[in-house]
Write an enzyme that holds these catalytic residues in place. Sequence first.
Site, PDB file in Angstrom:
ATOM      1  CG  ASP A   1      -5.641  -2.171  -3.968  1.00 36.98           C
ATOM      2  OD1 ASP A   1      -6.133  -3.161  -3.131  1.00 36.98           O
ATOM      3  OD2 ASP A   1      -4.567  -1.867  -4.071  1.00 36.98           O
TER       4      ASP A   1
ATOM      5  N   GLY B   1       0.595   6.116   0.968  1.00 33.33           N
ATOM      6  CA  GLY B   1       1.643   5.082   1.370  1.00 33.33           C
ATOM      7  C   GLY B   1       1.362   4.277   2.538  1.00 33.33           C
TER       8      GLY B   1
ATOM      9  CD  GLU C   1      -1.887   1.576  -9.320  1.00 32.28           C
ATOM     10  OE1 GLU C   1      -0.832   1.749  -9.626  1.00 32.28           O
ATOM     11  OE2 GLU C   1      -2.496   2.512  -8.544  1.00 32.28           O
TER      12      GLU C   1
ATOM     13  CG  LEU D   1      -5.055   2.458   4.860  1.00 33.02           C
ATOM     14  CD1 LEU D   1      -5.380   3.679   5.651  1.00 33.02           C
ATOM     15  CD2 LEU D   1      -5.746   1.111   5.258  1.00 33.02           C
TER      16      LEU D   1
ATOM     17  CB  SER E   1      -3.899   7.045  -1.204  1.00 34.44           C
ATOM     18  OG  SER E   1      -2.854   6.500  -1.405  1.00 34.44           O
TER      19      SER E   1
END
Length: 381
Positions: free
Chosen positions: A169, A119, A157, A122, A124
């Site tokens: 990402d 959170g 996602e 970055l 994760s």
Amino acid sequence: MNKKLVTDKFVELFGETGDFYFSPGRVNLIGEHTDYNGGFVLPGAIDKGMLACIKINGTDKVRAFAVDLNEYAEFGMQEDDAPEQSWARYIFGVIREIMKRGGQVKGFDTAFSGDVPLGAGLSSSAALESTYAFALNDIFKLGIDKFDLAKIGQATEHNYIGVKCGIMDQFASVFGKEGHLIRLDCRSLEYEYVPFNPKGYKVVLVDSVVKHELASSAYNKRRESCEAVVKAIQKRHPEVELLRDADMAMLAEVKGEVTAEDYMRAEYVIEEIQRLLDACEALKKGDYKIVGEKMYGTHEGMSKLYEVSCEELDFLNDIAKKCGVIGSRVMGGGFGGCTINLVPEDKYDTFVDTAVKEFTHKFGKEPKVYPVKIGDGSRKL
Ligand code: GLA
């Protein structure tokens, strides 16, 4: 990395050890909320990420253990077998997306752990998705290329987590290269490795410790705003598919036809796509002053027009300015997480000390500081 911890837990739960895979989180120097608008981004993988041990188990079930959370999950691989724990849904999503593309995944045992803060902006979650996409592709010899591994993470996602994210990402996690940023065209997926070794500067993240939760946040709403503006522009300019294709003049034409809020969002995106291109030019010349100015411009836009900053992040940005940091901005999706800072070496200690002291004094909680090292992408260890 906590390889021993993962090995010990894996052996305790499942017997003999398996193969190890790692995928990193990412930073992004500039180009935020441009990916799902078909624009450019400039991310780099970091030296922190997710590590998984994995072994085929001869059943049609997955047995998974999240070492950091001390939680176990067991689930099948059909669409209605989705596990309850959110961390397990990432693994499940990756499996399902591979299967939808015709990949044959069988049961496996796995344990994983990470050192990329959760959170904090970055990525994760992309690190987790990429770890399993890469690992399953390898152990089941599926022959999926790296572009599709990234797309599998992104689709996870969209379809299993509910975040309508762009490709940045997962792409950065899979394609990362030590010492390099990736200039990625998010529409064509053409990319270029840009050497990143800013002599005389340090790159540091300051974590506001405000957790951002993209799924429940307004991330998807931002995307809808962009799409609404594209629809309006298309009435006059049918060739415009994404905000990438639009300019300020086209936006001005639809001012009366879109909400004031949607207008601001689009204004930010159109400007940000240009800022990134300018920053890339400056990078080529080694002109970090210009890169830094653009970063401040991004912060301003994300705070005032896109409205994805928060009081804590704005405060950190102000401190950076005060301490002579040449570029600073909120990084990633926003709504919390980190600022990324380009700091002259001789100002580094003062900046970090001042940021920690003043932030703690104002908000009653200590920010975290992470020096950035640009590392490699997904790999087998
Ligand atoms: C999140 C998303 C990315 C991107 C950034 C903002 O990290 O996952 O796709 O949109 O926000 O640039």
